[in-house]
Design an enzyme around this catalytic site. Structure first.
Site, PDB file in Angstrom:
ATOM      1  N   GLY A   1       6.922   0.665  16.175  1.00 57.51           N
ATOM      2  CA  GLY A   1       8.225   0.872  15.569  1.00 57.51           C
ATOM      3  C   GLY A   1       9.204  -0.286  15.649  1.00 57.51           C
ATOM      4  O   GLY A   1      10.363  -0.128  15.254  1.00 57.51           O
TER       5      GLY A   1
ATOM      6  N   GLU B   1       4.253   6.215   6.611  1.00 60.11           N
ATOM      7  CA  GLU B   1       4.943   7.302   5.912  1.00 60.11           C
ATOM      8  C   GLU B   1       6.162   7.775   6.700  1.00 60.11           C
ATOM      9  O   GLU B   1       7.200   8.121   6.111  1.00 60.11           O
ATOM     10  CB  GLU B   1       3.989   8.469   5.680  1.00 60.11           C
ATOM     11  CG  GLU B   1       2.864   8.182   4.702  1.00 60.11           C
ATOM     12  CD  GLU B   1       1.691   7.482   5.355  1.00 60.11           C
ATOM     13  OE1 GLU B   1       1.776   7.166   6.561  1.00 60.11           O
ATOM     14  OE2 GLU B   1       0.686   7.242   4.660  1.00 60.11           O
TER      15      GLU B   1
ATOM     16  N   LEU C   1       7.474  -5.156   1.049  1.00 58.35           N
ATOM     17  CA  LEU C   1       8.859  -5.004   0.628  1.00 58.35           C
ATOM     18  C   LEU C   1       9.848  -5.168   1.776  1.00 58.35           C
ATOM     19  O   LEU C   1      10.973  -5.626   1.572  1.00 58.35           O
ATOM     20  CB  LEU C   1       9.055  -3.645  -0.033  1.00 58.35           C
ATOM     21  CG  LEU C   1       8.249  -3.439  -1.316  1.00 58.35           C
ATOM     22  CD1 LEU C   1       8.389  -2.006  -1.793  1.00 58.35           C
ATOM     23  CD2 LEU C   1       8.713  -4.394  -2.388  1.00 58.35           C
TER      24      LEU C   1
END
Length: 754
Positions: free
Chosen positions: A321, A67, A348
């Protein structure tokens, strides 16, 4: 009534569960010491740096890593559309907070742990941040957060909402409970039509299919760390396979994806000797376990956190990350969480790079995306782990599937724009008010009513028309600039205005001071606000706590034809022909009535107003929520908007500038400075009507070459001291958006000119 009973049940269960919650937190801290870091934030105790004095912030809640990454594009756009609104981001997990602090630098004004869903914790955060909009990312349904956000006047949005196949049966089982919570959001922007329909099944009245923010992922926004880039260049592998977000079993009989990947890699190395595997476990606690499995199989590897120049066939990414940037070098990606019953992860991002993607059978969390990609032939789905080597091996040579995925990803962009539009609309509709009950507010309100009843019994009725300029709050609404504007316009039309003002903070012993246009007097005789009116030279002044006596004294010296009653909305003894009420756009509710807040009267008192002026407005904003609130109490009252145009002294290039003020609403001056093309090194706030000494100014002058303050504050500084400390005033000019209509309204009560 049903919703109240549901919430009462929820609060009862929470009270019973609180000791077990404390035990759970203690166990988490015992197992992982990092969990203890800032644990009080989970109870609503935010650091002082995150506390705000005025409303207008945006609070975005992103549960974990996914998120937080998804929110980047949304926050970038919000910074462009609402540059004046500070943004705060909360997370639930340790990894999510670490990711937010890393990825949201420059976008978020603060990152903190989300409060547990108890009223005391949620309300503490709402009071600290004073958000106008709360954005909840994806699936989080917290009844108290939802309810108290909306009761505070803030708007609540669920963005990128989804309910997975696995979670849906559990939610439906308690639909009677979730219906009460889902009635609160102003809008639920679901990822797709399936997710929207599922929210509607649970009773949400405002769910729409708005698209998936993850489709708006921008490949160019990512990069590879220089150390990894240099290592890849030296190794120069023939092909690169990324196993992304691999997961452990979720149910009995599920495989461990790290085992599947390593078995597949050993098979592929027979055909591709210079194949590089980049293994990225989903969870930080799995890093060491993956390293142990590589060691047990005798596969040479390097950990990303301890990278050396040695060339090995496996790079274990044990950092957070970096995955998104690595997709650009991949020849094929296996997306984890798809062989065990985990529901899959986002395909995606690799698709946006044109990289072929392989998944296992479980993509329930992204069912519509998976269905679209499968129908277009843009993803390869492998049902059994033994078939993974065949699928990956074929795609290492054929990237055509990746190009189809890139086109499909590009066609579905736009969700971020729709989400930004919804947030901006919600921001304009919000009117933040005090949350909770003001126990003694009724006593103040009763006292005001008694005071009004007694004083109106002896109503002074001047022969001249009286225009009252007042407010609901105790100062800080830009009243003096408006009085200056009004007197100037009256004088331009040929009238002779007289201002009756109490002269707050004046130190003279004379009960009443009268001054004619063009006269001069000391600040001690007038007070700061009256001094500014006097210096403008457009009106006579009657100054005194007893404004009736001031009017009588002034009438013996000056033939005025209109009275401006300064701060007159709660001055009951003088009859007025026009009541103009100013409301501060920055903080209209001022935390409510005393003793909690600084409103003299509630908004219901606006039924007495004949005109309302919203001050300190920002260009381009509609303030629709504030307009609706005003019209709720006085449907016919005309509303005008005013802003301030600042005239800044010339500042030579390279000059360090500091600022300070002592105002009832210092945020107004701070906002004015922020709108200027100035770099302010610090901003210090003093009490309202503060009289400055050398001890106040000298430390600030040592930190900057120029000090900026307001005209009102400059009056409270000895001229020699102001010159020594290089203090100059920012002059303010009031700008009204609909000046002709306001002047027409005022003109209806004015006497005809002789």
């Amino acid at each position: 009534m049903r919703a109240k009973l549901i919430y009462l049940l929820y609060w009862t269960l929470q009270a019973l569960a609180f000791p077990f919650l404390l035990l759970y937190l203690a166990l988490r801290i015992h197992r992982n010491a990092a969990y203890a870091n800032k644990v009080m934030e989970r109870f609503g105790f935010l650091p002082d740096s995150l506390h705000r004095t005025v409303p207008g912030a945006i609070w975005l809640h992103a549960v974990s890593v996914g998120e937080a990454i998804t929110a980047v594009g949304l926050l970038q756009r919000l910074k462009q559309e609402l540059p004046f609104a500070p943004i705060y981001v909360s997370c639930t997990t340790l990894a999510g907070r670490a990711m937010a602090e890393q990825k949201l630098t420059g976008l978020a004004d603060g990152v903190f742990y989300a409060p547990i869903d108890y009223r005391f914790a949620v309300r503490r955060v709402l009071r600290a941040l004073k958000p106008s909009v709360v954005i909840v990312m994806e699936t989080e349904i917290w009844p108290n957060l939802y309810r108290d956000t909306c009761r505070s006047g803030a708007r609540l949005l669920v963005v990128n909402g989804r309910i997975s196949d696995k979670a849906l049966p559990k939610y439906l089982r308690f639909r009677w409970f979730f219906r009460a919570a889902l009635a609160w959001p102003d809008a639920i922007l679901a990822q797709d039509a399936i997710a929207s329909a599922r929210y509607e099944q649970l009773g949400a009245p405002h769910a729409i299919a708005a698209g998936n923010l993850k489709y708006d992922f921008d490949p160019e926004s990512t990069s590879i760390a220089p150390a990894v880039h240099d290592w890849l260049r030296r190794y120069d592998p023939e092909r690169i396979w990324i196993a992304a977000s691999t997961m452990p079993p979720a149910e009995p009989g599920d495989p461990d994806e790290d085992d599947i990947v390593l078995e597949t890699f050993e098979l592929l190395r027979e055909r591709f000797p210079r194949l590089l595997l980049i293994l990225v476990p989903r969870r930080p606690e799995r890093f060491d376990e993956a390293a142990a499995k590589l060691t047990a199989r005798g596969i040479p590897f390097q950990r990303r956190s301890k990278l050396t120049e040695e060339s090995v066939p496996v790079l274990l990414v044990d950092t957070i990350g970096e995955l998104s940037g690595l997709f650009r070098v991949a020849d094929v990606v296996f997306m984890g969480g798809t062989f065990p019953h985990r529901g899959g992860h986002n395909i995606l991002e690799p698709a946006a790079f044109g990289v072929p993607v392989v998944t296992g059978p479980h993509m329930e969390n992204f069912s519509e995306i998976a269905a679209d990609f499968r129908a277009a032939g843009a993803v390869v789905t492998v049902k059994e782990p033994v078939d993974l080597a065949i699928a990956v091996g074929r795609l290492l040579y054929d990237r055509s599937i990746g190009e189809i995925g890139r086109q499909l990803s590009d066609e579905r962009r736009g969700a971020t724009g729709r989400a930004v539009d919804a947030v901006v609309h919600a921001y304009e509709a919000a009117v933040v008010r005090p949350i909770g009950w003001n126990q003694l507010g009724w006593l103040w309100q009763a006292g005001v009513a008694v005071d009004r009843a007694l004083k109106t019994m002896r109503l002074d009725q001047p022969p001249q028309p009286v225009i009252s300029v007042g407010n609901l709050a105790m100062g800080g609404t830009g009243k003096t600039p408006f009085v200056l504007w009004l007197c100037e316009r009256l004088a331009e039309r040929g009238h002779r205005p007289a201002v009756l003002t109490r002269g707050y903070q004046r130190t003279t012993s004379e009960p009443v001071t009268t001054l004619l246009p063009g006269e001069r007097a000391s600040v001690e005789r007038t007070g700061e606000e009256a001094q500014l009116i006097l210096r403008a030279g457009h009106a006579a002044l009657g100054i005194g706590a007893d404004r009736q006596a001031a009017r009588w004294a002034l009438s013996k010296q000056y033939l005025y034809d209109v009275i401006v009653l300064d701060d007159g909305f709660q001055h009951w003894r003088i009859r007025r022909n026009l009541d103009i009420v100013l409301i501060d756009a920055i903080d209209p509710f001022r935390n409510g009535l005393p003793p909690r807040g600084t409103l003299r009267e509630p908004f219901s008192a606006l039924r007495r107003a004949q005109a309302v002026v919203i001050t300190r407005t920002q260009p381009g904003r509609t303030y629709q929520g504030l307009l609706d609130e005003i019209h709720r109490h006085n449907p016919r009252v005309p509303i005008f908007q005013a802003s301030v145009q600042a005239e800044v002294p010339a500042v030579p290039p390279g000059t360090t500038v500091g600022a300070f003020c002592g105002l009832g609403q210092p945020e107004g001056f701070k906002q004015t400075l922020q709108n200027l093309d100035l770099s302010i090194s610090f901003f210090r706030v003093f009490p309202d009507h503060h009289h400055y000494t050398e001890q106040d100014l000298q430390p600030m002058s040592m930190r900057s070459q120029l000090l900026l303050t307001t005209e009102k504050d400059l009056l409270n500084i000895d001229p020699d001291l102001a010159q020594t400390c290089k203090v100059e005033a920012v002059r303010m000019k009031l700008i009204l958006t609909d000046e002709p209509n306001l002047l027409d309204l005022i003109g209806r009560v004015l006497p005809p000119l002789e």
